[in-house]
Scaffold this motif. Structure first.
Motif, PDB file in Angstrom:
ATOM      1  N   VAL A  63       1.380  34.770 -34.642  1.00 23.23           N
ATOM      2  CA  VAL A  63       1.365  35.134 -33.228  1.00 23.23           C
ATOM      3  C   VAL A  63      -0.066  35.419 -32.772  1.00 23.23           C
ATOM      4  N   GLU A  64      -0.816  36.156 -33.562  1.00 23.95           N
ATOM      5  CA  GLU A  64      -2.214  36.443 -33.226  1.00 23.95           C
ATOM      6  C   GLU A  64      -3.026  35.153 -33.142  1.00 23.95           C
ATOM      7  N   PHE A  65      -2.817  34.257 -34.105  1.00 22.70           N
ATOM      8  CA  PHE A  65      -3.534  32.985 -34.100  1.00 22.70           C
ATOM      9  C   PHE A  65      -3.203  32.186 -32.843  1.00 22.70           C
ATOM     10  N   TRP A  66      -1.917  32.175 -32.464  1.00 23.06           N
ATOM     11  CA  TRP A  66      -1.526  31.367 -31.305  1.00 23.06           C
ATOM     12  C   TRP A  66      -2.071  31.960 -30.002  1.00 23.06           C
ATOM     13  N   GLU A  67      -2.094  33.275 -29.898  1.00 25.18           N
ATOM     14  CA  GLU A  67      -2.654  33.880 -28.689  1.00 25.18           C
ATOM     15  C   GLU A  67      -4.138  33.560 -28.562  1.00 25.18           C
ATOM     16  N   VAL A  82      15.773  38.270 -39.375  1.00 22.33           N
ATOM     17  CA  VAL A  82      15.376  37.456 -38.240  1.00 22.33           C
ATOM     18  C   VAL A  82      16.287  37.712 -37.061  1.00 22.33           C
ATOM     19  N   GLY A  83      15.707  37.726 -35.876  1.00 20.95           N
ATOM     20  CA  GLY A  83      16.475  37.945 -34.658  1.00 20.95           C
ATOM     21  C   GLY A  83      16.671  39.392 -34.318  1.00 20.95           C
ATOM     22  N   ALA A 119       8.490  36.309 -30.373  1.00 22.40           N
ATOM     23  CA  ALA A 119       7.116  35.809 -30.322  1.00 22.40           C
ATOM     24  C   ALA A 119       6.922  34.677 -31.321  1.00 22.40           C
ATOM     25  N   LEU A 120       7.543  34.778 -32.490  1.00 25.30           N
ATOM     26  CA  LEU A 120       7.422  33.703 -33.486  1.00 25.30           C
ATOM     27  C   LEU A 120       8.054  32.419 -32.967  1.00 25.30           C
ATOM     28  N   PRO A 128      13.829  27.325 -22.544  1.00 24.13           N
ATOM     29  CA  PRO A 128      12.523  27.264 -23.217  1.00 24.13           C
ATOM     30  C   PRO A 128      11.505  28.212 -22.574  1.00 24.13           C
ATOM     31  N   PRO A 129      10.945  29.130 -23.344  1.00 23.35           N
ATOM     32  CA  PRO A 129      10.028  30.135 -22.793  1.00 23.35           C
ATOM     33  C   PRO A 129       8.586  29.627 -22.734  1.00 23.35           C
TER      34      PRO A 129
END
Length: 790
Positions: free
Chosen positions: A593-597, A662-663, A670-671, A719-720
């Protein structure tokens, strides 16, 4: 020798060409060596072999000494580009003047022929491209055209000073481009032979003066003695030059022209610039640099050349380019053939001119295409090779101009014929030049070319503070070097060329990087260190990373690695980071998540200057241009960051699934957002990139498969895709992306269909069979397709 003055009509030719060049001038650096050459000029450093001292010194003057000027001349690159434009324009002047020398009988017809020759040359796309950007080729065109002009003037007048000046110009040309010697070889032989075998013509004024003195000497003994001395001096001066004297004078003039090479060791001693090429402070290193030993002397590059085209094929390609790309659909070669015949059939002196022009042309074409070793199957390398056809094109254009100017040598001499001849000459010349200008204007107009300025800044501005940037792609290295050295962008970043770091002379450069630790003399592969005794003093990338990451200086890689290093890959990961890759120990890789942000933030910034809508148009910038590679690097970066994010997110999701958690948290949402937004990156790339790699389709299918398997609809109703992510690609519309008004069923049904179609596209891709997972993907796809079909 006193050069003839330029009248306003002759001066109008280069000024008109210069006006067009300035209108279409590139405002920044362009691809190829442009950035590096201007960077070395800004810092008075040493450019790549053979050093280009004349270009460096003259460019330094215009970038540092001239007062402030309006855009596009307000940057070092803009001023350097304008200098190339001036040299390109006055190359056209000497082409024009050469035609006038060949046919002085009718000033109007010879002027028209000169206009045609200069215009055809100036506005062919290849010459135009390199006359509106900072490169050594416009300088080479100037020196080559001036050399040809001096040759023709020597043939016409037999002025010895013209031969000596020509020798100086030839030496000066060699300080800019070594291919100029291919014109010089036959010219030097001819000039030397003429000097030692033919008497020099006595100046008309001297002969008239002597005649008057002799007429009066009948009544005065003193004047008779003076006249005898004068006649004796004239007789001595008109005798052929002794061989030793001719060689000494020509050789001395040539060596004087080579004097700018003294700049290289002097500048390196007084101002040793980090990032400059070679060890020019040692005698052996200096001569290696002059001889281009790092590339292979008498070669264009140092790569494997066993599968390159042969002499005949290269000549055919040149003929095709000359006829159809540069020469206005065959107009240039046809006119050149007519002009050659005019020179061959209209007098002894013109025949000598035609013979020498042909000798210089033949020497260039034969020797260059025998030694050239670039593989021309690659469009980009073809474009590199193509640049060297500008020099022989000078002679083709002079021949073409002779086709119009030579009409003055025809025997008809009535007033009506003279009027028709002159009007026809101008009509033909102006029509052909205007057609050439109109045909190539759009593709040659670089007034909006900020491609490499934006690309280099987008690479530099997102690096961490005090980073070390190891760069290996020429187009990235040269643009980054200019941006740092001339525009002082990100001076905290230490940029080092990976390929330069592999040469043994790099050990003489290490002290220029006091904040970088080099655990050896030069960069060498793990294999070379183990097997080659000459490489024992080298260091591997693993050792370099350990030595510098320990000091908390982040390391980034721009471009591809020189060598595959297994030990390095075991210890470190190269995490995609904008246009580069960050070297991090495997345990320290950022969470998905950090990498994608960070990725979304970086590409949102990049989108201000580079997005799919603003990338180089491949219809305008063909695969033979450096600018086209920027589009390639953009799409490669998009696919790389999406693949890295997808792999990391899927690993985290599967770990949490195995743990049965999970969930159960916002972190899971976020994942899954990372997976879905990474799939959007792949959707855009596979839709808009015509050369997308097969792996993009495979990873797109993998992302959709993961969403379907994980039953993501329990987390997201639709889809977010966040607006900030969509804005990265501007106003791009991806028809395949989920649209409730278009796609039937739930978005998860859409995702299932996209999974199958993406893997189907992967299996149909020509690169797919080379993928290690090809068979696995094929089996899964066939099984699911069969199941759905039944």
């Amino acid at each position: 020798m006193r050069m003839p003055p330029m009248d306003l009509a002759d001066l109008s030719v280069p000024l008109a060409v210069l006006a067009v060049y300035l209108r279409t001038l590139s405002p920044g650096i362009v691809g190829g060596d442009s950035g590096e050459l201007v960077a070395e000029a800004c810092r008075l450093g040493t450019a790549h072999p053979p050093g280009y001292p004349t270009f460096t010194l003259l460019t330094y003057v215009v970038t540092k000494v001239l007062p402030d000027l309006p855009a596009p001349l307000d940057t070092p690159a803009g001023r350097a580009n304008a200098l190339s434009a001036a040299f390109g324009a006055f190359a056209c002047y000497f082409i024009h003047a050469s035609v006038r020398l060949c046919f002085p009988e009718d000033a109007a017809s010879s002027f028209a022929g000169g206009v045609l020759a200069a215009g055809l040359y100036a506005f062919c796309p290849l010459v135009w491209q390199y006359s509106v950007s900072a490169e050594v080729f416009a300088f080479n065109n100037f020196f080559s055209a001036l050399t040809v002009y001096l040759l023709l003037r020597f043939i016409k007048t037999r002025e010895r000073s013209c031969g000596y000046l020509g020798a100086f110009v030839c030496g000066l040309a060699m300080t800019n481009q070594h291919t100029s010697i291919l014109f010089q070889i036959p010219i030097a032989i001819f000039v030397l032979y003429s000097l030692i075998t033919e008497p020099a013509p006595a100046p008309a004024a001297t002969r008239n003066g002597n005649a008057r003195t002799l007429g009066k000497s009948k009544s005065k003994v003193k004047r008779k003695k003076e006249s005898v001395v004068s006649v004796a001096a004239e007789s001595s001066a008109s005798r052929p030059v002794p061989v030793a004297e001719a060689c000494l004078k020509l050789g001395g003039a040539y060596l004087a022209g080579l004097m700018p090479y003294a700049y290289l060791p002097v500048a390196a001693y007084l101002n040793h610039v980090p990032g400059s090429w070679g060890d020019v402070l040692s005698l052996m290193g200096f001569f290696r640099h002059l001889a281009r030993s790092d590339y292979g002397t008498f070669q264009l590059y140092s790569g494997e050349d066993s599968k390159t085209e042969g002499f005949v094929e290269r000549c055919k390609l040149m003929a095709q380019d000359l006829s159809f790309t540069q020469g206005l659909h065959g107009v240039l070669p046809v006119l050149a053939a007519i002009g050659f015949m005019f020179l061959a059939w209209t007098g002894r002196r013109k025949r000598v001119m035609g013979f020498m022009l042909t000798a210089a042309l033949a020497t260039y074409v034969c020797v260059f295409h025998t030694l050239a070793n670039l593989p021309l199957a690659s469009p980009l390398l073809y474009g590199v090779h193509q640049r060297f056809w500008m020099q022989p094109m000078i002679i083709f254009c002079i021949f073409a101009g002779a086709s119009v100017a030579g009409a003055s040598a025809l025997t008809f001499d009535s007033p009506v014929w003279r009027t028709l001849r002159r009007a026809g000459s101008f009509a033909v010349a102006v029509s052909v030049v205007l057609m050439q200008l109109r045909r190539n204007f759009a593709m040659s107009d670089q007034s909006g070319n900020y491609i490499f300025r934006d690309h280099s800044r987008n690479f530099l501005e997102h690096l961490e503070e005090d980073a070390i940037a190891l760069i290996n792609w020429d187009q990235l290295w040269t643009s980054v070097r200019y941006t740092q050295q001339c525009e002082d962008v990100r001076p905290d970043v230490t940029s080092i060329n990976l390929s330069m770091m592999t040469y043994k002379w790099f050990e003489t450069k290490k002290h220029l990087y006091p904040d970088v630790v080099f655990p050896g003399d030069f960069y060498a592969s793990e294999r070379a260190r183990a097997t080659d005794p000459k490489k024992k003093s080298g260091f591997t990338l693993l050792e370099f990373a350990k030595a510098n990451l320990g000091g908390k200086r982040p390391i980034f890689i721009g471009g591809a690695m020189n060598y595959r290093e297994e030990y390095f890959e075991t210890a470190y990961a190269m995490v995609p980071y904008g246009y580069g890759k960050k070297v991090v120990p495997h345990p320290d890789q950022p969470p998905p998540v950090e990498f994608w942000e960070d990725t979304v933030r970086i590409f949102r910034d990049i989108a201000r200057t580079q997005s799919p809508g603003s990338l180089p148009d491949l219809a305008r910038w063909g695969e033979d241009t450096w600018e086209s590679t920027v589009a390639r690097m953009y799409w490669d970066a998009i696919v790389d960051v999406a693949a890295a994010a997808l792999d990391s997110a899927i690993s985290s999701i599967r770990s949490r699934t195995e743990a049965g958690v999970v969930g159960e948290s916002d972190g899971d949402a976020a994942l899954f957002r990372v997976v879905l937004e990474a799939s959007y990156f792949f959707e855009v790339a596979t839709t808009l990139d015509p050369e997308v790699d097969a792996s993009a389709f495979k990873n797109l299918g993998l992302a959709h498969m993961e969403m379907v398997k994980s039953n993501i609809k329990t987390i997201f109703a639709e889809p977010p895709l966040r607006p900030e992510t969509a804005r990265i690609f501007g106003n791009v519309t991806v028809d395949a992306w989920y649209n409730p008004g278009v796609h039937a069923g739930s978005w998860l049904d859409w995702s299932s269909n996209r999974f199958l179609s993406a893997w189907g596209a992967f299996l149909a891709h020509p690169q797919a069979p080379q993928d290690g997972q090809y068979q696995t993907v094929k089996q899964i796809h066939e099984r699911l397709t069969s199941k759905l079909g039944s």
